[in-house]
Design a protein around this motif. Sequence first.
Motif, mmCIF file in Angstrom:
data_model
loop_
_atom_site.group_PDB
_atom_site.id
_atom_site.type_symbol
_atom_site.label_atom_id
_atom_site.label_comp_id
_atom_site.label_asym_id
_atom_site.label_seq_id
_atom_site.Cartn_x
_atom_site.Cartn_y
_atom_site.Cartn_z
ATOM 1 N N ALA A 85 0.833 -1.211 0.000
ATOM 2 C CA ALA A 85 0.000 0.000 0.000
ATOM 3 C C ALA A 85 0.863 1.254 0.000
ATOM 4 C CB ALA A 85 -0.925 -0.017 1.219
ATOM 5 N N ALA A 86 1.944 1.269 0.799
ATOM 6 C CA ALA A 86 2.824 2.437 0.849
ATOM 7 C C ALA A 86 3.489 2.671 -0.495
ATOM 8 C CB ALA A 86 3.877 2.243 1.942
ATOM 9 N N LEU A 87 3.970 1.584 -1.112
ATOM 10 C CA LEU A 87 4.589 1.734 -2.433
ATOM 11 C C LEU A 87 3.557 2.214 -3.449
ATOM 12 C CD1 LEU A 87 7.018 1.410 -4.302
ATOM 13 C CD2 LEU A 87 6.389 -1.004 -4.583
ATOM 14 N N GLY A 88 2.311 1.710 -3.353
ATOM 15 C CA GLY A 88 1.272 2.154 -4.266
ATOM 16 C C GLY A 88 0.981 3.643 -4.122
ATOM 17 N N VAL A 89 0.962 4.136 -2.863
ATOM 18 C CA VAL A 89 0.739 5.572 -2.641
ATOM 19 C C VAL A 89 1.867 6.388 -3.265
ATOM 20 C CG1 VAL A 89 0.622 7.363 -0.862
ATOM 21 C CG2 VAL A 89 -0.666 5.223 -0.575
ATOM 22 N N GLN A 90 3.109 5.958 -3.042
ATOM 23 C CA GLN A 90 4.249 6.694 -3.603
ATOM 24 C C GLN A 90 4.175 6.731 -5.128
ATOM 25 O OE1 GLN A 90 5.486 8.337 -1.351
ATOM 26 N NE2 GLN A 90 7.140 7.340 -0.189
ATOM 27 N N LEU A 91 3.817 5.592 -5.738
ATOM 28 C CA LEU A 91 3.732 5.547 -7.196
ATOM 29 C C LEU A 91 2.557 6.375 -7.703
ATOM 30 C CD1 LEU A 91 4.486 1.750 -7.739
ATOM 31 C CD2 LEU A 91 6.001 3.667 -8.274
ATOM 32 N N ALA A 92 1.421 6.348 -6.979
ATOM 33 C CA ALA A 92 0.257 7.138 -7.401
ATOM 34 C C ALA A 92 0.570 8.625 -7.383
ATOM 35 C CB ALA A 92 -0.933 6.840 -6.502
ATOM 36 N N LEU A 93 1.461 9.046 -6.498
ATOM 37 C CA LEU A 93 1.837 10.458 -6.417
ATOM 38 C C LEU A 93 2.947 10.831 -7.383
ATOM 39 C CD1 LEU A 93 1.838 10.834 -2.509
ATOM 40 C CD2 LEU A 93 0.106 11.682 -4.118
ATOM 41 N N SER A 94 3.471 9.827 -8.119
ATOM 42 C CA SER A 94 4.631 10.126 -8.973
ATOM 43 C C SER A 94 4.565 9.396 -10.311
ATOM 44 C CB SER A 94 5.926 9.750 -8.251
ATOM 45 O OG SER A 94 5.893 8.378 -7.854
ATOM 46 N N GLY A 95 3.412 9.426 -10.940
ATOM 47 C CA GLY A 95 3.325 8.901 -12.295
ATOM 48 C C GLY A 95 2.619 7.577 -12.425
ATOM 49 N N GLY A 96 2.305 6.895 -11.349
ATOM 50 C CA GLY A 96 1.575 5.633 -11.430
ATOM 51 C C GLY A 96 2.353 4.549 -12.148
ATOM 52 N N ALA A 97 1.660 3.858 -13.069
ATOM 53 C CA ALA A 97 2.280 2.738 -13.775
ATOM 54 C C ALA A 97 3.350 3.186 -14.753
ATOM 55 C CB ALA A 97 1.212 1.931 -14.509
ATOM 56 N N THR A 98 3.413 4.490 -15.058
ATOM 57 C CA THR A 98 4.482 4.972 -15.935
ATOM 58 C C THR A 98 5.788 5.157 -15.183
ATOM 59 O OG1 THR A 98 3.878 7.288 -15.538
ATOM 60 C CG2 THR A 98 2.767 6.154 -17.359
ATOM 61 N N ASN A 99 5.733 5.116 -13.874
ATOM 62 C CA ASN A 99 6.949 5.238 -13.061
ATOM 63 C C ASN A 99 7.753 3.939 -13.182
ATOM 64 O OD1 ASN A 99 8.837 5.327 -10.862
ATOM 65 N ND2 ASN A 99 7.560 6.912 -9.920
ATOM 66 N N PRO A 100 9.048 4.023 -13.538
ATOM 67 C CA PRO A 100 9.840 2.799 -13.705
ATOM 68 C C PRO A 100 9.975 1.980 -12.425
ATOM 69 C CG PRO A 100 11.259 4.747 -13.759
ATOM 70 C CD PRO A 100 9.850 5.238 -13.832
ATOM 71 N N PHE A 101 9.719 2.610 -11.256
ATOM 72 C CA PHE A 101 9.835 1.876 -9.994
ATOM 73 C C PHE A 101 8.606 1.017 -9.692
ATOM 74 C CE2 PHE A 101 12.860 5.352 -9.346
ATOM 75 C CZ PHE A 101 13.971 4.636 -8.928
ATOM 76 N N VAL A 102 7.648 0.927 -10.627
ATOM 77 C CA VAL A 102 6.470 0.109 -10.408
ATOM 78 C C VAL A 102 6.831 -1.375 -10.290
ATOM 79 C CG1 VAL A 102 5.915 -0.273 -12.853
ATOM 80 C CG2 VAL A 102 4.066 -0.188 -11.149
ATOM 81 N N THR A 103 7.960 -1.747 -10.885
ATOM 82 C CA THR A 103 8.360 -3.158 -10.815
ATOM 83 C C THR A 103 8.819 -3.560 -9.407
ATOM 84 O OG1 THR A 103 10.573 -2.506 -11.567
ATOM 85 C CG2 THR A 103 9.025 -3.286 -13.241
ATOM 86 N N LEU A 104 8.938 -2.580 -8.489
ATOM 87 C CA LEU A 104 9.280 -2.937 -7.105
ATOM 88 C C LEU A 104 8.186 -3.773 -6.445
ATOM 89 C CD1 LEU A 104 10.978 0.308 -5.697
ATOM 90 C CD2 LEU A 104 12.042 -1.900 -6.178
ATOM 91 N N PHE A 105 6.981 -3.743 -7.022
ATOM 92 C CA PHE A 105 5.941 -4.639 -6.514
ATOM 93 C C PHE A 105 6.407 -6.099 -6.545
ATOM 94 C CE2 PHE A 105 2.450 -1.428 -7.553
ATOM 95 C CZ PHE A 105 2.200 -1.162 -6.213
ATOM 96 N N LEU A 106 7.240 -6.409 -7.541
ATOM 97 C CA LEU A 106 7.713 -7.792 -7.679
ATOM 98 C C LEU A 106 8.551 -8.214 -6.471
ATOM 99 C CD1 LEU A 106 7.504 -10.111 -9.677
ATOM 100 C CD2 LEU A 106 9.635 -9.334 -10.727
ATOM 101 N N LEU A 107 9.249 -7.260 -5.857
ATOM 102 C CA LEU A 107 10.028 -7.575 -4.662
ATOM 103 C C LEU A 107 9.120 -8.028 -3.526
ATOM 104 C CD1 LEU A 107 12.656 -7.598 -3.013
ATOM 105 C CD2 LEU A 107 12.305 -5.153 -2.563
ATOM 106 N N GLN A 108 7.967 -7.360 -3.368
ATOM 107 C CA GLN A 108 7.031 -7.767 -2.327
ATOM 108 C C GLN A 108 6.494 -9.177 -2.589
ATOM 109 O OE1 GLN A 108 6.979 -5.590 0.009
ATOM 110 N NE2 GLN A 108 7.933 -3.957 -1.174
ATOM 111 N N VAL A 109 6.277 -9.488 -3.868
ATOM 112 C CA VAL A 109 5.777 -10.816 -4.223
ATOM 113 C C VAL A 109 6.806 -11.887 -3.874
ATOM 114 C CG1 VAL A 109 5.088 -12.309 -6.145
ATOM 115 C CG2 VAL A 109 4.241 -9.947 -6.011
#
Length: 428
Positions: A85-109
């Motif tokens: 959720a925290a990573l999602g908030v950060q990404l939502a405030l900084s470009g969403g899925a266009t942010n290259p750091f969206v793949t950090l979700f994979l680390l949580q998985v």
Amino acid sequence: MSLPPRPQDAARRNLLLLILLRWLAVGGQLATILVVEFGMGIRLPLAPMLTTLAGLVVLNLVQLATARFPVTNAELLGALLIDVAALGVQLALSGGATNPFVTLFLLQVVLGAVLLEAWSSWLLVAVTSAAFALLAFVHRPLPLPPEFASRLSVPYMLGSWFNFTLAAVLAVLFVTRGAANLRQRDAHLAAMRSLAAEQEQIVRMGLLASGAAHELGTPLSTLSVTLGDWRHEAEARAFPRLAGEIAELEAEVARCKEILAGILFAAGEVTGEAPARTTLRRFVQRIVERWGRPELVTLDDCLWRDPPIVADRALAQTIVNLLDNAIEAGASHVTLTYALDDAGDGGEEEIVIAARDDGRGFPPEFLDGIGRPYQSSKERRGAGLGLFLASNVLRTLGGSLEARNDPRGGAVVVLRLPLATLSLEKKG
């Protein structure tokens, strides 16, 4: 030798590892925000983003304070969902899925696949995949300078989402499968270590029994010679009662010597005697006849044929131990059933010998670990060691032992072994 860690300790260490990784994530996110804001000149909503980082810091401090308590799978799952959720908030405030750091979700998985139960890992896959898709539509666009600005097409975004979901599914699939294989390997190694410990106990007991048999052989031989001399004395011939007592003593000494010879034979020491050839029916009947109280045993002959076999002393002593255990358990009668069974492994004939008594039966906790050494109770003295030895004798002969309580009262012990193990063609 150090003991393996308890499951509670392992879960606590996993929580501490997750806390450490969260500190690294907080530091990395803070550094990235500062570089983007002040180094690259891209304006970010600093207040909500730094507030989110502060929330992660508070979570870490709370978990550090409570880490001494037992850690559950639900607690680890909740912590990882907060991280998502925290990573999602950060990404939502900084470009969403266009942010290259969206793949950090994979680390949580991946962390979930390693630290959590399987169902929790798949829940994380679903949550992160949904978050990725949601961020493609719900986010604050980044005000990028012209030299950094780019436009990602819908097919590209769809492909990125599919690529992420596929990678997450494969990661969880292979990590959980690998963890299951490791657990199976550890269980196999634990079983092998337990078997090796039992075999070591058997060797020690065999050495002790063999040494005792050798030590007792000398005084028994002396007694035998002395009794033989007494039997030829004039006084003994003159008093029939004395001669009868001497004969009885000689018979008991001979029985003791035969028992010692059986111990040495079971320990693998050759005594110079040729293997005794007999049949299965005569083998069982002879054991009961030579047992101390044959009147307490009823033979249930279920043989449809009487195969020739070699009399195995270890098996004979095992049957004697079963009869002794039944009497020690308060039995007044034992039914000994012997039969041939064609339903053995590979279609081979099996010898089946079942001892059913009317005693007190086995305690439930004893049946849970049947055949473990020295597992017994006051009501059933010696049964633990006797069945432990019987289990290993049967295992050596390629057979098995099963023990259970009879619903009608008493206990039932069933011995199974391949007929080929005792057949003349194999032994002779």
